[in-house]
Motif scaffolding. Structure first.
Motif, PDB file in Angstrom:
ATOM      1  N   ARG A 112      47.190  45.231  40.784  1.00 47.95           N
ATOM      2  CA  ARG A 112      47.356  45.843  39.473  1.00 47.95           C
ATOM      3  C   ARG A 112      48.483  46.850  39.478  1.00 47.95           C
ATOM      4  O   ARG A 112      48.610  47.487  40.488  1.00 47.95           O
ATOM      5  CB  ARG A 112      46.071  46.679  39.324  1.00 47.95           C
ATOM      6  N   ARG A 113      49.034  46.771  38.157  1.00 55.42           N
ATOM      7  CA  ARG A 113      50.123  47.679  37.818  1.00 55.42           C
ATOM      8  C   ARG A 113      49.786  48.776  37.191  1.00 55.42           C
ATOM      9  O   ARG A 113      48.567  48.878  36.652  1.00 55.42           O
ATOM     10  CB  ARG A 113      51.129  47.149  37.105  1.00 55.42           C
ATOM     11  N   ILE A 114      50.464  49.789  37.248  1.00 51.15           N
ATOM     12  CA  ILE A 114      49.977  51.326  36.684  1.00 51.15           C
ATOM     13  C   ILE A 114      49.433  51.083  35.219  1.00 51.15           C
ATOM     14  O   ILE A 114      48.499  51.601  34.847  1.00 51.15           O
ATOM     15  CB  ILE A 114      50.967  52.342  36.884  1.00 51.15           C
ATOM     16  N   ASN A 115      50.051  50.251  34.644  1.00 44.12           N
ATOM     17  CA  ASN A 115      49.547  50.225  33.062  1.00 44.12           C
ATOM     18  C   ASN A 115      48.624  48.959  32.670  1.00 44.12           C
ATOM     19  O   ASN A 115      48.086  48.758  31.574  1.00 44.12           O
ATOM     20  CB  ASN A 115      50.920  50.066  32.108  1.00 44.12           C
ATOM     21  N   ASP A 116      48.309  48.365  33.840  1.00 44.06           N
ATOM     22  CA  ASP A 116      47.391  47.142  33.507  1.00 44.06           C
ATOM     23  C   ASP A 116      45.985  47.685  32.947  1.00 44.06           C
ATOM     24  O   ASP A 116      45.556  48.626  33.648  1.00 44.06           O
ATOM     25  CB  ASP A 116      47.257  46.264  34.870  1.00 44.06           C
ATOM     26  N   LEU A 117      45.334  46.901  32.232  1.00 40.97           N
ATOM     27  CA  LEU A 117      43.672  47.170  32.322  1.00 40.97           C
ATOM     28  C   LEU A 117      43.166  45.967  33.077  1.00 40.97           C
ATOM     29  O   LEU A 117      43.205  44.982  32.693  1.00 40.97           O
ATOM     30  CB  LEU A 117      43.526  46.960  30.580  1.00 40.97           C
ATOM     31  N   GLY A 118      42.781  46.228  34.011  1.00 40.61           N
ATOM     32  CA  GLY A 118      42.147  45.573  35.157  1.00 40.61           C
ATOM     33  C   GLY A 118      40.602  45.282  34.718  1.00 40.61           C
ATOM     34  O   GLY A 118      39.912  45.825  34.462  1.00 40.61           O
ATOM     35  N   ILE A 119      40.426  43.780  34.819  1.00 39.69           N
ATOM     36  CA  ILE A 119      39.114  43.296  34.749  1.00 39.69           C
ATOM     37  C   ILE A 119      39.018  42.315  36.180  1.00 39.69           C
ATOM     38  O   ILE A 119      39.831  41.524  36.251  1.00 39.69           O
ATOM     39  CB  ILE A 119      39.081  42.215  33.597  1.00 39.69           C
ATOM     40  N   GLU A 120      38.041  42.789  36.667  1.00 41.36           N
ATOM     41  CA  GLU A 120      37.918  42.187  38.245  1.00 41.36           C
ATOM     42  C   GLU A 120      36.550  41.227  38.150  1.00 41.36           C
ATOM     43  O   GLU A 120      35.554  41.629  37.930  1.00 41.36           O
ATOM     44  CB  GLU A 120      37.464  43.317  39.280  1.00 41.36           C
ATOM     45  N   ILE A 121      36.773  39.958  38.436  1.00 36.64           N
ATOM     46  CA  ILE A 121      35.873  38.996  38.097  1.00 36.64           C
ATOM     47  C   ILE A 121      36.149  37.889  39.246  1.00 36.64           C
ATOM     48  O   ILE A 121      37.126  37.452  39.625  1.00 36.64           O
ATOM     49  CB  ILE A 121      36.198  38.044  37.025  1.00 36.64           C
ATOM     50  N   ASP A 122      35.085  37.851  40.324  1.00 42.54           N
ATOM     51  CA  ASP A 122      35.361  36.874  41.117  1.00 42.54           C
ATOM     52  C   ASP A 122      34.436  35.431  40.884  1.00 42.54           C
ATOM     53  O   ASP A 122      33.437  35.496  40.040  1.00 42.54           O
ATOM     54  CB  ASP A 122      34.446  37.337  42.522  1.00 42.54           C
ATOM     55  N   ALA A 123      35.251  34.356  41.005  1.00 43.48           N
ATOM     56  CA  ALA A 123      34.819  32.884  40.502  1.00 43.48           C
ATOM     57  C   ALA A 123      33.218  32.826  41.229  1.00 43.48           C
ATOM     58  O   ALA A 123      32.814  33.286  42.321  1.00 43.48           O
ATOM     59  CB  ALA A 123      35.173  32.033  41.236  1.00 43.48           C
ATOM     60  N   GLY A 124      32.280  32.644  40.264  1.00 43.39           N
ATOM     61  CA  GLY A 124      31.068  32.422  40.570  1.00 43.39           C
ATOM     62  C   GLY A 124      30.214  31.472  39.741  1.00 43.39           C
ATOM     63  O   GLY A 124      30.597  30.379  39.769  1.00 43.39           O
ATOM     64  N   GLN A 125      29.158  31.703  39.322  1.00 45.47           N
ATOM     65  CA  GLN A 125      28.341  30.614  38.533  1.00 45.47           C
ATOM     66  C   GLN A 125      28.464  30.816  37.171  1.00 45.47           C
ATOM     67  O   GLN A 125      27.635  30.287  36.475  1.00 45.47           O
ATOM     68  CB  GLN A 125      26.674  31.172  39.077  1.00 45.47           C
ATOM     69  N   ALA A 126      29.211  31.637  36.548  1.00 45.93           N
ATOM     70  CA  ALA A 126      29.452  31.754  35.202  1.00 45.93           C
ATOM     71  C   ALA A 126      30.773  31.645  34.648  1.00 45.93           C
ATOM     72  O   ALA A 126      31.676  32.025  35.623  1.00 45.93           O
ATOM     73  CB  ALA A 126      29.000  33.348  34.786  1.00 45.93           C
ATOM     74  N   PHE A 127      31.163  30.865  33.701  1.00 43.61           N
ATOM     75  CA  PHE A 127      32.334  30.823  33.013  1.00 43.61           C
ATOM     76  C   PHE A 127      33.049  31.956  32.685  1.00 43.61           C
ATOM     77  O   PHE A 127      32.703  32.913  32.278  1.00 43.61           O
ATOM     78  CB  PHE A 127      32.282  29.816  31.817  1.00 43.61           C
ATOM     79  N   GLY A 128      34.430  32.091  32.843  1.00 41.67           N
ATOM     80  CA  GLY A 128      35.199  33.233  32.630  1.00 41.67           C
ATOM     81  C   GLY A 128      35.884  33.977  33.634  1.00 41.67           C
ATOM     82  O   GLY A 128      35.495  35.016  33.815  1.00 41.67           O
ATOM     83  N   THR A 129      36.859  33.312  34.316  1.00 42.20           N
ATOM     84  CA  THR A 129      37.719  33.900  35.320  1.00 42.20           C
ATOM     85  C   THR A 129      39.011  34.250  34.465  1.00 42.20           C
ATOM     86  O   THR A 129      40.006  34.991  35.292  1.00 42.20           O
ATOM     87  CB  THR A 129      37.948  33.212  36.486  1.00 42.20           C
ATOM     88  N   GLY A 130      39.328  33.961  33.267  1.00 40.51           N
ATOM     89  CA  GLY A 130      40.441  34.341  32.698  1.00 40.51           C
ATOM     90  C   GLY A 130      41.570  33.232  32.774  1.00 40.51           C
ATOM     91  O   GLY A 130      42.552  33.233  32.113  1.00 40.51           O
ATOM     92  N   HIS A 131      41.297  32.093  33.527  1.00 33.09           N
ATOM     93  CA  HIS A 131      42.081  31.066  33.771  1.00 33.09           C
ATOM     94  C   HIS A 131      42.169  29.991  32.746  1.00 33.09           C
ATOM     95  O   HIS A 131      43.080  29.456  32.410  1.00 33.09           O
ATOM     96  CB  HIS A 131      42.004  30.329  35.305  1.00 33.09           C
TER      97      HIS A 131
END
Ligand SMILES: C[S@@+](CC[C@H](N)C(=O)[O-])C[C@H]1O[C@@H](n2cnc3c(N)ncnc32)[C@H](O)[C@@H]1O
Length: 294
Positions: A112-131
């Protein structure tokens, strides 16, 4: 985790709608997810399903409501497999930038860079990793909308991993209701909400469309995001309008370029104005407003 069972009947459109209404009414207070999904678009065949951890008891109640022969339809059951929405682990996948967001797995936290708004998602059983193009389109649109508007109350319908709800929470100090038809996704969403430090402001619930008391309690929303699919989005148009505050914004995705006009038409009929379209990998993300404010 105890395995869930899906009890379901297969029926034509009109019969399925009738059965869905009856079952939804029956199980609303229990908070059991009931869904009506089209499985054959050409022949208009639907499956009405109830998800439960107590199949014997629920089967008896379904037969009480529909009649013991369940409208002459076979009442089937299946174990719900561990849903693998994300075909591969996030390990090895690169983090994603969308709008002001940096969506990453726990192993990439230090990137993460200083101005990033980080969203931490590990791949799992729900849709939505950002890809997926629909998720990143929504995150980008959320960034743009929240930059010019100041929503106070938001809904993420079809939250999956809660990636969009977390994104909203990182941009705006507001309350967010995050719902999904799939109870497994809701459990994952809740874990992610806690992991991202925004649990105090995001309420997660299992709900089909707008059918949940939490919807009535929290509406109207001045921001609604829904990354589902074109057909359910068109069906939900009147309810979306009903739950959207005057002047509020609606962000929709899960729509193919070829379906864009149809979806826009369904929302135009409800008096919503098209503001902007973002395009990613053949998918579109729409921004609509309950009135043209700019
Ligand atoms: C494409 S995923 C989107 C996940 C996440 N919001 C994102 O943008 O990456 C769609 C989600 O909507 C849920 N869903 C589908 N139909 C729904 C409905 N009628 N009501 C609530 N949730 C629904 C699915 O279970 C799934 O988790």
């Amino acid at each position: 985790m105890t395995t869930q069972t899906r009890l379901f009947v297969t029926a034509g459109k009109i019969e399925a709608e009738r059965i869905f209404t009856m079952l939804e009414r029956e199980f609303e207070d229990d908070g059991l997810p009931v869904s009506n999904a089209e499985i054959d678009e050409d022949r208009e065949i639907f499956e009405v399903s109830v998800y439960t951890f107590e199949p014997d008891e629920i089967e008896t109640r379904i037969r009480d409501v529909l009649g013991s022969d369940t409208f002459g339809l076979e009442l089937k059951r299946e174990q719900v497999p561990d849903i693998d929405w994300v075909a591969h682990s996030l390990e090895g996948l690169k983090p994603v930038r969308a709008g002001r967001f940096f969506v990453h797995g726990s192993h990439d936290r230090d990137k993460r860079r200083i101005n990033d708004l980080g969203i931490e998602i590990d791949a799992g059983q729900a849709f939505g990793t950002g890809h997926h193009g629909t998720t990143s389109g929504c995150l980008d649109m959320i960034s743009q909308v929240i930059r010019r508007e100041h929503p106070r109350n938001a809904l993420d319908l079809g939250t999956g991993s809660a990636v969009l709800a977390i994104g909203i929470a990182k941009l705006a100090p507001i309350r967010i209701l995050a719902t999904d038809i799939d109870p497994v996704a809701v459990a994952v969403a809740q874990e992610n909400v806690v992991k991202n430090g925004v649990a105090a402001r995001i309420q997660t619930e299992t709900a089909t469309g707008f059918h949940h008391p939490a919807m009535r309690a929290a509406a109207p929303f001045d921001l609604i995001v829904a990354n589902i699919l074109a057909r359910p989005l068109m069906q939900l148009a009147p309810e979306m309008r009903k739950h959207l505050a005057w002047g509020g914004s609606l962000i929709l995705s899960g729509i193919l370029e070829t379906q864009r006009e149809k979806v826009l038409a369904a929302y135009r009929v409800q008096g919503l104005f098209h503001m902007k379209t973002l395009r990613r990998e053949g998918w579109v993300t729409l921004h609509l407003k309950a009135k043209a404010a700019y």
